[in-house]
Enzyme design. Structure first.
Site, PDB file in Angstrom:
ATOM      1  N   ASP A 227      39.112  -6.884 -17.210  1.00  0.00           N
ATOM      2  CA  ASP A 227      39.659  -6.647 -18.729  1.00  0.00           C
ATOM      3  C   ASP A 227      38.279  -7.020 -19.492  1.00  0.00           C
ATOM      4  O   ASP A 227      37.964  -6.337 -20.603  1.00  0.00           O
ATOM      5  CB  ASP A 227      40.488  -7.871 -18.929  1.00  0.00           C
ATOM      6  CG  ASP A 227      41.876  -7.567 -18.058  1.00  0.00           C
ATOM      7  OD1 ASP A 227      42.090  -6.312 -17.769  1.00  0.00           O
ATOM      8  OD2 ASP A 227      42.813  -8.244 -18.266  1.00  0.00           O
TER       9      ASP A 227
ATOM     10  N   TRP B 199      41.755  -0.340 -10.860  1.00  0.00           N
ATOM     11  CA  TRP B 199      42.229  -0.930 -12.356  1.00  0.00           C
ATOM     12  C   TRP B 199      43.675  -1.043 -12.443  1.00  0.00           C
ATOM     13  O   TRP B 199      44.057  -2.049 -13.042  1.00  0.00           O
ATOM     14  CB  TRP B 199      42.020   0.218 -13.287  1.00  0.00           C
ATOM     15  CG  TRP B 199      42.492   0.316 -14.472  1.00  0.00           C
ATOM     16  CD1 TRP B 199      42.186  -0.397 -15.659  1.00  0.00           C
ATOM     17  CD2 TRP B 199      43.672   0.676 -14.821  1.00  0.00           C
ATOM     18  NE1 TRP B 199      43.013  -0.533 -16.509  1.00  0.00           N
ATOM     19  CE2 TRP B 199      43.974   0.419 -16.250  1.00  0.00           C
ATOM     20  CE3 TRP B 199      44.603   1.725 -14.272  1.00  0.00           C
ATOM     21  CZ2 TRP B 199      45.360   0.711 -16.711  1.00  0.00           C
ATOM     22  CZ3 TRP B 199      45.795   1.799 -14.910  1.00  0.00           C
ATOM     23  CH2 TRP B 199      46.113   1.440 -16.101  1.00  0.00           C
TER      24      TRP B 199
ATOM     25  N   ASP C 165      46.700  -2.855 -11.372  1.00  0.00           N
ATOM     26  CA  ASP C 165      46.902  -3.915 -10.913  1.00  0.00           C
ATOM     27  C   ASP C 165      47.977  -3.806  -9.632  1.00  0.00           C
ATOM     28  O   ASP C 165      48.316  -4.698  -8.804  1.00  0.00           O
ATOM     29  CB  ASP C 165      47.536  -4.996 -11.748  1.00  0.00           C
ATOM     30  CG  ASP C 165      46.450  -6.117 -12.016  1.00  0.00           C
ATOM     31  OD1 ASP C 165      45.425  -6.151 -11.366  1.00  0.00           O
ATOM     32  OD2 ASP C 165      46.586  -6.818 -13.262  1.00  0.00           O
TER      33      ASP C 165
ATOM     34  N   GLY D 281      43.509  -3.870 -23.245  1.00  0.00           N
ATOM     35  CA  GLY D 281      42.317  -2.974 -23.088  1.00  0.00           C
ATOM     36  C   GLY D 281      42.228  -1.823 -23.632  1.00  0.00           C
ATOM     37  O   GLY D 281      41.378  -1.005 -23.864  1.00  0.00           O
TER      38      GLY D 281
HETATM   39  C1  GLC Z   1      47.113  -4.983 -17.326  1.00  0.00           C
HETATM   40  C2  GLC Z   1      45.867  -6.069 -16.905  1.00  0.00           C
HETATM   41  C3  GLC Z   1      44.496  -5.054 -16.683  1.00  0.00           C
HETATM   42  C4  GLC Z   1      45.026  -4.012 -15.629  1.00  0.00           C
HETATM   43  C5  GLC Z   1      46.144  -3.270 -16.077  1.00  0.00           C
HETATM   44  C6  GLC Z   1      46.736  -2.004 -15.133  1.00  0.00           C
HETATM   45  O1  GLC Z   1      46.791  -4.599 -18.572  1.00  0.00           O
HETATM   46  O2  GLC Z   1      45.626  -6.939 -17.715  1.00  0.00           O
HETATM   47  O3  GLC Z   1      43.776  -5.775 -15.916  1.00  0.00           O
HETATM   48  O4  GLC Z   1      43.966  -3.025 -15.485  1.00  0.00           O
HETATM   49  O5  GLC Z   1      47.260  -4.031 -16.446  1.00  0.00           O
HETATM   50  O6  GLC Z   1      47.369  -2.525 -14.116  1.00  0.00           O
END
Ligand code: GLC
Length: 805
Positions: A364, A494, A496, A713
């Site tokens: 992030d 990316w 999660d 983000g």
């Molecule tokens: C959330 C998390 C980020 C991740 C995104 C997609 O925004 O903060 O780190 O990349 O989810 O899973």
């Protein structure tokens, strides 16, 4: 339905109807002293940590009441009627009550009128200070003299720790007391205990944890320090006893602390009186000094000006004037401001994040840096250096970088203690690879080439130059390749929600690695290291073959491979059969062949796009609860499970602009542009001036509803896509390339950009209505060849005319 408008000149969003479909927030201060405030003055404050330094309460997840907050009650002492200076908490009928909330850059100003009384309250945290100020000005706009009482109010926490304060009542209710001394309520917690380590101040004997709520510019005639006495039994914040009947000078002992300061004022017709409320985590001496400071005339206006000029001077480094007002508002103010807020606050505290995340997520933060790069490269460099120092000596990133990060001495996911302490037991496959696009942007923005030779420690042991850090980041992936010779997916990429493990493989990370080779090659070339250049090219070619042989299906890229061999994101799948991230990254990394890029991006347009942005995958998972697909935890159409995840929308816009499709890039932007939802606020719910984490997708009963405001983000990816993609401003080592990619009906537009201390006024003409392509660049009257304005030909101030064609 519309609840407000953008005021571009003052860089404000003005809420004209206070009954917004969700609390619409703003940020004051910094995490040193942070405050979040809604358009109805709801919100909370903390010192250093939203989780451990909370000083005033906010009740999360309550019925949409957005309470409590920073309240100022007004009462007519002649007829007993009362209201509040923000519409809530009293909530008078909007037939008779008006409210305008001006959310600006690190301040919020609420102007309200009721029964011929106008109040104008400015809330802010002075620059680099750790207290907050609410200045209210009350004016009699009627024709008869008025007698009012004015009461400022806060509900203190009984413990700085948010969870303890909410649930450990057998303890916290018996530790706090309040005092009234010197025109302020002082709250003491554990008053007899010396040597607290918390962020709050202790008294001159080093004892207790203290907060204060004080007044300057008026006297408190009455007060209360006990919340339950102030509110009264079976009442609430809309009709507190202390307002209806008057405060009773009752202090807290063994209950919930509050600060209520009640002043009596009289106003002749046309007269204005000013009261200044002050709040912070200070014991008596510190509080006295703060109160004294605000007895001086003009202090508030000076501090407010200082705050505006701090923020505006940063935002003004990049300003655009295009035919789209919605785009202008975002680039010039709100998207840029959100980038700073997300950068500074990370994912710490909002109305969704309760402040419990005590650190910086690696991926992030490294991405957040990109969003402010063009506005404050120095600030970007400092954070980048921190993140490089949180890279483990094996090249991977620490998934969570603690706020007290100690380079060279940290435990890593290889040590069980790290997982136990942070809750992150394993490496992510993507973390350190984010350094490549961020570092190259920093070098090209700043021109500080020497940075690549700077020596920075690794998180656990050893140190190396920035160049060495980059090499090890690549090595981390190379040491963790799967059966197809593609990077393993590890604990996540990316996304999660993808647990592909050590034998599963992620195509997303493969594209990141592809980009890493490109960047590394560029660095090695500039350093004259031919061996490394050759190595980067060879490795990239190997990876390219793997991708081409294994990851392309007819008109799309797959998402990856599972440990047991199955494909994720195959056209054959009945669920999650196409994913957004690999299609966009095939273009951003440069790995897609031109015909693949076209087909993949057309597939996105046909299969994932909706009127509110592109879904992260489709169809969402309804039945396949496969363990690697953690997203199936979420309701279909939501978050990673087929939601319109907002962050990748920036990649999508940028990818289309790289391909020269200005119409489509702009279309995608408008779909997720918060400002373009200003008139559809009841559908979107969250603020129309900032991005949220995701929007519910097409099969949701609430298609278009946004969630998880502010700290996302998305701010940085969309900002980058606007700055570099649509506006086409792309710093190079030796100058500034301008190569816009715009909708064909943009016949002219202009922008201002600072670059390495030089100012450029850039006019762009597009007489033939093309989407991309630069025919000529004229710098200060002289025509240049190519599309780069060389730095050594720039003066302090420059006039640039670009003709597209
Ligand atoms: C959330 C998390 C980020 C991740 C995104 C997609 O925004 O903060 O780190 O990349 O989810 O899973």
């Amino acid at each position: 339905m519309k609840y407000g408008y953008f005021d571009g000149e003052h860089k404000e969003y003005v809420i004209t109807r206070p009954d917004t479909p969700a609390p619409w927030a703003n940020y004051l201060g910094s995490p040193e002293y942070g405050a979040i405030i809604s358009g109805n003055a709801g919100g909370y404050s903390f010192v250093k940590s939203g989780a451990n330094g909370r000083i005033i309460r906010y009740r999360f997840n309550s019925i949409m009441s957005d309470q409590p907050g920073r309240y100022i009650y007004l009462r007519d002492r002649e007829n007993g009627d009362f209201w509040s200076a923000s519409w809530q908490p009293v909530g008078k009928s909007l037939d008779r009550y008006t409210s305008e909330c001006h959310h600006g850059t690190a301040y919020t100003r609420i102007v309200s009128t009721y029964d011929d009384i106008q109040s104008e309250t400015l809330y802010y945290v002075p620059l680099n200070k750790t207290h907050e100020v609410w200045r209210t000005r009350i004016t009699n706009t009627g024709t008869r003299p008025r007698k009012l009482s004015v009461t400022g109010y806060v509900e203190f926490t009984n413990s700085g720790n948010y969870e303890q304060d909410s649930v450990n009542l057998q303890y916290t209710l018996f530790t706090s007391k309040t005092y009234f001394r010197g025109n302020k309520i002082l709250q003491a917690i554990n008053e007899n205990i010396k040597g607290h380590a918390g962020p709050d101040d202790s008294d001159e004997n080093g004892a207790g944890i203290w907060r204060f709520f004080g007044l300057a510019g008026a006297e408190a005639a009455r007060y209360d320090g006990d919340r339950d006495i102030f509110v009264g039994n079976y009442r609430d914040y809309s009709n507190p006893y202390g307002i209806e009947k008057g405060c009773t000078n009752t202090l807290n002992f063994n209950g919930n602390s509050c600060g209520a300061l009640q002043s009596d004022i009289e106003l002749a017709p046309g007269e204005t009186k000013e009261l200044i409320y002050l709040l912070g985590a200070y014991a008596e001496r510190g509080a006295n000094a703060i109160q004294a400071h605000y007895q001086n005339a003009g202090v508030v206006d000076r501090e407010w000006e200082e705050l505006k000029s701090y923020w505006h001077s940063r935002l003004n480094r990049f300003q655009v004037k295009t035919p789209s007002d919605n785009l202008n508002h975002m680039v010039n103010t709100w998207n840029a401001y959100q980038c700073f807020i997300t950068f500074v606050w990370s994912r710490a505290a909002s109305f969704q994040y309760c402040g419990l995340r005590n650190g910086l997520g690696y991926r992030d933060t490294v991405q957040d840096i990109q969003g402010i790069m063009h506005l404050d490269p120095e600030m970007a460099r400092e954070r980048l250096t921190l993140m490089l120092s949180a890279q483990v000596s094996n090249g991977g990133g620490l998934p969570l970088v603690k706020f007290d990060h100690n380079p060279g001495h940290e435990k890593t996911p290889d040590d069980p203690e790290y997982g136990a302490e942070t809750g992150h037991p394993a490496y992510r496959a993507d973390d350190a690879l984010w350094l490549f696009p961020t570092l190259i942007r920093y070098l090209k923005e700043s021109g500080n080439w020497g940075y690549v030779d700077e020596v920075i420690p690794y998180a656990d042991k050893e140190a190396g130059t920035v160049y060495d850090h980059m090499k090890r980041a690549i090595q981390f992936s190379l040491d963790r390749m799967g059966p197809h010779n593609m990077p393993a997916g590890l604990h996540a990429d990316w996304n999660d929600c993808l647990r592909l493990g050590a034998k599963g493989e992620s195509l997303f990370v493969a594209f990141q690695l592809y980009m890493a080779y490109n960047v590394f090659q560029e660095l090695a070339e500039r350093k004259g290291n031919e061996q490394d250049v050759a190595w980067a090219i060879k490795k990239r070619e190997e990876l390219d073959r793997t991708i081409q042989e294994n990851a392309w299906e007819v008109d799309q890229f797959i998402r990856g491979f599972m440990e047991e061999g199955g494909v994720i994101g195959s056209r054959e799948d009945t669920e999650a059969s196409i994913w957004l991230e690999p299609q966009t990254w095939s273009v951003l990394s440069g790995a897609a062949r031109p015909e693949q890029a076209k087909l993949a991006m057309d597939s996105v347009y046909q299969k994932l796009n909706t009127k509110y942005g592109a879904m992260v995958c489709y169809p969402p998972i309804n039945r396949d609860g496969h363990p690697v697909l953690l997203m199936s935890l979420f309701n279909p159409t939501t978050k990673e499970n087929g939601g319109i995840f907002s962050q990748p929308q920036g990649w999508l816009i940028l990818a289309e602009s790289i391909l020269g499709n200005g119409n489509r890039a702009f279309e995608y932007f408008q779909e997720i542009n918060p400002a373009s939802m200003n008139e559809e606020a009841d559908i979107r719910k969250i603020e129309p001036y900032v991005h949220g984490q995701f929007v519910e997708a097409v099969d949701s009963p609430f298609f278009g509803r946004g969630h998880v405001h502010w700290l996302t983000g998305t701010a940085s990816t969309v900002m980058v896509s606007l700055a570099e993609g649509i506006m086409g401003v792309q710093p190079q080592f030796d100058g500034l390339k301008i190569d816009p990619c715009v909708p064909e009906d943009w016949k002219e537009f202009s922008l201002f950009r600072e670059f390495r201390g030089k100012a450029l006024n850039i006019q762009v003409q597009n007489p033939q209505g093309v989407q991309k392509g630069v025919k000529s660049i004229v710098l200060n009257g002289e025509e240049l060849s190519g599309s780069v304005i060389p730095e050594d030909r720039m003066k302090a101030e420059n006039e640039v005319v670009i003709t597209m064609g």
